[in-house]
Design an enzyme around this catalytic site. Structure first.
Site, mmCIF file in Angstrom:
data_model
loop_
_atom_site.group_PDB
_atom_site.id
_atom_site.type_symbol
_atom_site.label_atom_id
_atom_site.label_comp_id
_atom_site.label_asym_id
_atom_site.label_seq_id
_atom_site.Cartn_x
_atom_site.Cartn_y
_atom_site.Cartn_z
ATOM 1 N N LEU A 41 -10.317 -7.940 14.970
ATOM 2 C CA LEU A 41 -9.135 -7.332 15.606
ATOM 3 C C LEU A 41 -7.947 -7.321 14.640
ATOM 4 O O LEU A 41 -7.989 -7.924 13.581
ATOM 5 C CB LEU A 41 -8.800 -8.107 16.884
ATOM 6 C CG LEU A 41 -9.860 -7.964 17.989
ATOM 7 C CD1 LEU A 41 -9.641 -8.994 19.101
ATOM 8 C CD2 LEU A 41 -9.827 -6.540 18.583
ATOM 9 N N GLY A 186 6.609 4.885 -2.902
ATOM 10 C CA GLY A 186 7.046 4.450 -1.565
ATOM 11 C C GLY A 186 6.815 2.963 -1.404
ATOM 12 O O GLY A 186 6.693 2.225 -2.392
ATOM 13 N N HIS A 450 27.755 -21.993 6.805
ATOM 14 C CA HIS A 450 28.008 -22.056 5.372
ATOM 15 C C HIS A 450 27.231 -23.217 4.763
ATOM 16 O O HIS A 450 27.213 -24.288 5.351
ATOM 17 C CB HIS A 450 29.508 -22.250 5.116
ATOM 18 C CG HIS A 450 29.827 -22.441 3.667
ATOM 19 N ND1 HIS A 450 29.863 -21.385 2.783
ATOM 20 C CD2 HIS A 450 30.094 -23.561 2.952
ATOM 21 C CE1 HIS A 450 30.152 -21.845 1.574
ATOM 22 N NE2 HIS A 450 30.298 -23.161 1.647
HETATM 23 P P1 NAD Z 1 5.504 6.429 1.868
HETATM 24 O O1 NAD Z 1 5.658 7.638 2.661
HETATM 25 O O2 NAD Z 1 6.368 5.249 2.107
HETATM 26 O O3 NAD Z 1 5.695 6.775 0.317
HETATM 27 C C1 NAD Z 1 4.932 7.736 -0.337
HETATM 28 C C2 NAD Z 1 5.665 8.140 -1.603
HETATM 29 O O4 NAD Z 1 4.807 8.945 -2.365
HETATM 30 C C3 NAD Z 1 6.935 8.948 -1.330
HETATM 31 O O5 NAD Z 1 7.983 8.428 -2.066
HETATM 32 C C4 NAD Z 1 6.546 10.354 -1.766
HETATM 33 O O6 NAD Z 1 7.623 11.097 -2.255
HETATM 34 C C5 NAD Z 1 5.536 10.061 -2.856
HETATM 35 N N1 NAD Z 1 4.565 11.118 -3.092
HETATM 36 C C6 NAD Z 1 3.928 11.875 -2.181
HETATM 37 N N2 NAD Z 1 3.081 12.727 -2.785
HETATM 38 C C7 NAD Z 1 3.180 12.486 -4.112
HETATM 39 C C8 NAD Z 1 2.549 13.029 -5.263
HETATM 40 N N3 NAD Z 1 1.640 13.984 -5.161
HETATM 41 N N4 NAD Z 1 2.894 12.547 -6.473
HETATM 42 C C9 NAD Z 1 3.820 11.552 -6.588
HETATM 43 N N5 NAD Z 1 4.442 11.015 -5.535
HETATM 44 C C10 NAD Z 1 4.124 11.465 -4.307
HETATM 45 O O7 NAD Z 1 3.944 6.040 1.986
HETATM 46 P P2 NAD Z 1 3.136 4.758 1.531
HETATM 47 O O8 NAD Z 1 3.897 3.958 0.552
HETATM 48 O O9 NAD Z 1 1.778 5.243 1.174
HETATM 49 O O10 NAD Z 1 3.042 3.947 2.874
HETATM 50 C C11 NAD Z 1 2.393 4.477 4.031
HETATM 51 C C12 NAD Z 1 2.928 3.889 5.291
HETATM 52 O O11 NAD Z 1 2.624 2.502 5.387
HETATM 53 C C13 NAD Z 1 4.419 4.033 5.390
HETATM 54 O O12 NAD Z 1 4.712 4.679 6.604
HETATM 55 C C14 NAD Z 1 4.952 2.660 5.390
HETATM 56 O O13 NAD Z 1 6.018 2.509 6.299
HETATM 57 C C15 NAD Z 1 3.780 1.792 5.804
HETATM 58 N N6 NAD Z 1 3.906 0.520 5.085
HETATM 59 C C16 NAD Z 1 4.908 -0.326 5.430
HETATM 60 C C17 NAD Z 1 5.101 -1.477 4.721
HETATM 61 C C18 NAD Z 1 6.203 -2.390 5.103
HETATM 62 O O14 NAD Z 1 6.741 -2.241 6.183
HETATM 63 N N7 NAD Z 1 6.567 -3.361 4.277
HETATM 64 C C19 NAD Z 1 4.284 -1.805 3.664
HETATM 65 C C20 NAD Z 1 3.292 -0.924 3.319
HETATM 66 C C21 NAD Z 1 3.110 0.230 4.046
#
Ligand code: NAD
Ligand code: FAD
Length: 471
Positions: A41, A186, A450
């Protein structure tokens, strides 16, 4: 196949969305069945997402700190060695403990757990291919689709989870690659880039846009983040697109090009991480059998009460609209059960925090400066750097700042953006303030202990409507 038994609630998917809805449903007195195919899960988050990545982030930070940041603190260490196997084992232990914990909660609350793959047979019946072989059906008065998301593939670059990896492969590499290229700057890209860079890889991040951080991060904070991560050794190629890639021998080659149309270049690395976003997962669910509709991005279309076109079939989590975050899925899980049981529920989508667990952490809630500009909303900015905060100074962790945005007339808080040590914990205060409709003065007039990092939060609030004391 056994006789179909009518349940109050049948949930397909045992991720954060599905398991929380199952427990909440049982707590509300519903007879609940949850179907999960993975064998454990907790879904993406517990098995291959939030939890394992945070284990690696925490322990790789510790390793990196011991290597590079002990002398000035008066700690002399001897021979420091990385034991990658043990680092991975520690991660696996955390994951196993938490996924088993959810299974225990299912038992405690009397949730029926079916290990298998569910698909619609008709509007009220789910057919389950059991993991152990055989098939069964389960019927529900209400059904929740909570099947989550999967990594978006990069066209022409097959993910083998060894050389070309998604986040799932990136949390389980068997050795530290000498070179790692990350496609997508990202959250996944930057968290994983941090882990492997700290463990010794030379990491290049290729991002299509001119800023890193993915959607939602305030542009000023994103810039500050990039600067800090660059100092830590990450190489950034922003405004750069990957045109094609191929695996040749033991290297992966990527052809890249400036997004503005510049010179083509080839990057060779041992491992490539594809982190260009995630997409909803509905494969094999048989949605077409019952007429549940998807939008152009593959998300299940729902109304404000999480109902699909067929009102007793609802949908929550990554597979539908909104940010793909575990805590968003969890909020929806509680709300959807309340809608089913009581007819009302509530999630404030304007108030969902985001945290990136790099070092320093980056966290935000509410609107960014660019959001407000785009919407033509007037705002006032107040910020406070950690370099002027006593606790940050004492801890020798002074990078970053707290930034607040407030309405210039009413002083009501519009957004909070933090880059700094423990930003992920500190954002809870911003979220609470935003949820309660606080003004920046409300925060500034609240006594903060603090010496704490939270005092930077208070002083940023002071800076928003007046002046901070320590700047
Ligand atoms: P994201 O959408 O955060 O980032 C993807 C990035 O890739 C963007 O900046 C985009 O401009 C870039 N991109 C897209 N196509 C591209 C290309 N062809 N060439 C170069 N750059 C390109 O997606 P992610 O990082 O894959 O994460 C996926 C999801 O998982 C997100 O929604 C995120 O919120 C979630 N996540 C959250 C956390 C957290 O909360 N700490 C951690 C990991 C993942
Ligand atoms: P999922 O967790 O994907 O769960 C869906 C489940 O449904 C899966 O287990 C799947 O096996 C099952 N399933 C699918 N189809 C069927 C079927 N037909 N029959 C039976 N079972 C089925 N979010 C955060 O908030 N904080 C973080 O720090 C964070 N870190 C992340 C790090 C990584 C590397 C990744 C990839 C994601 C991260 N996320 C984070 C995002 C988070 O994991 C998701 O938002 C969350 O898991 C969504 O929950 P969900 O239940 O909607 O979907």
């Amino acid at each position: 196949a056994t006789e179909a038994e009518q349940k109050d609630l049948v949930i397909v998917g045992g991720g954060v969305a599905g398991y929380v809805a199952a427990i909440k449903g049982a707590q509300e007195g519903l007879k609940v069945t949850c179907i999960e195919k993975r064998g454990t899960l907790g879904g993406t988050c517990l098995n291959v997402g939030c939890i394992p990545s945070k284990s690696l982030l925490n322990n790789s930070h510790l390793y990196h700190q011991i290597l590079h940041d002990t002398k000035q603190r008066g700690i002399e260490v001897g021979d420091v060695k990385l034991n990658l196997g043990q680092l991975m084992k520690a991660k696996d232990t955390s994951v196993a403990g938490l996924t088993k914990g959810v299974e225990f909660l299912f038992k405690k609350n009397g949730v029926e757990y079916l290990k298998g793959t569910g698909a619609f047979q008709d509007e009220h019946t789910i057919k389950v291919q059991l993991n152990d072989g055989g098939e069964t059906t389960v019927a529900g008065k209400n059904i929740i689709i909570a099947t989550g998301s999967e990594a978006t593939p990069f066209p022409g670059l097959e993910i083998d989870e060894k050389r070309v990896v998604s986040s799932t492969g990136a949390i389980a590499l068997e050795k530290v690659p000498e070179t790692l290229t990350v496609i997508g700057g990202g959250i996944i890209g930057l968290e994983m880039a941090s882990v492997w860079s700290r463990l010794g890889s030379k990491v290049t991040v290729v991002e299509y846009l001119d800023a890193i951080g993915g959607p939602g991060m305030d542009a000023e904070i994103a810039k500050a983040t990039q600067k800090i991560l660059k100092k830590q050794g990450l190489i950034f190629k922003t405004q750069t697109k990957v045109i094609s890639g191929d695996v040749s021998g033991d290297k992966v080659k990527l052809n890249i090009d400036s997004a503005k149309g510049g010179k083509e270049e080839t990057i060779e690395s041992d491992v490539v991480l594809v982190a260009i976003g995630r997409r909803p997962f509905t494969g094999g669910l048989g949605l077409e059998e019952v007429g549940v509709e998807l939008d152009e991005r593959g998300r299940v279309i729902i109304d404000q009460e999480y109902r699909t076109k067929i009102p007793h079939i609802r949908c929550i989590g990554d597979v539908t609209f909104g940010p793909m975050l575990a805590h968003k899925a969890e909020e929806e899980a509680v709300a959807v059960v309340e809608y089913i049981k009581k007819g009302y529920g509530h999630v404030n989508y304007g108030c969902i925090p985001s945290v990136m667990y790099t070092f320093p952490e980056v966290a935000w809630v509410g609107q960014s400066e660019q959001d407000l500009k785009k919407a033509g909303v007037k705002y006032r900015v107040g910020s406070f750097p950690f370099s002027a905060n006593s606790r940050a100074k004492t801890n020798l962790d002074t990078e970053g700042m707290v930034k607040m945005l407030a309405d210039p007339e009413t002083d009501r808080l519009l957004g909070v953006h933090i880059i700094g040590p423990n930003a992920g914990e500190m954002i809870a205060e911003g979220t609470l303030a935003l949820e309660y409709g606080a003004s920046s003065e409300d925060i500034a007039r609240t006594c903060h202990a603090h010496p704490t990092l939270a005092e930077a939060f208070k002083e940023a609030a002071m800076a928003t409507y007046s002046k901070p004391i320590h700047m």
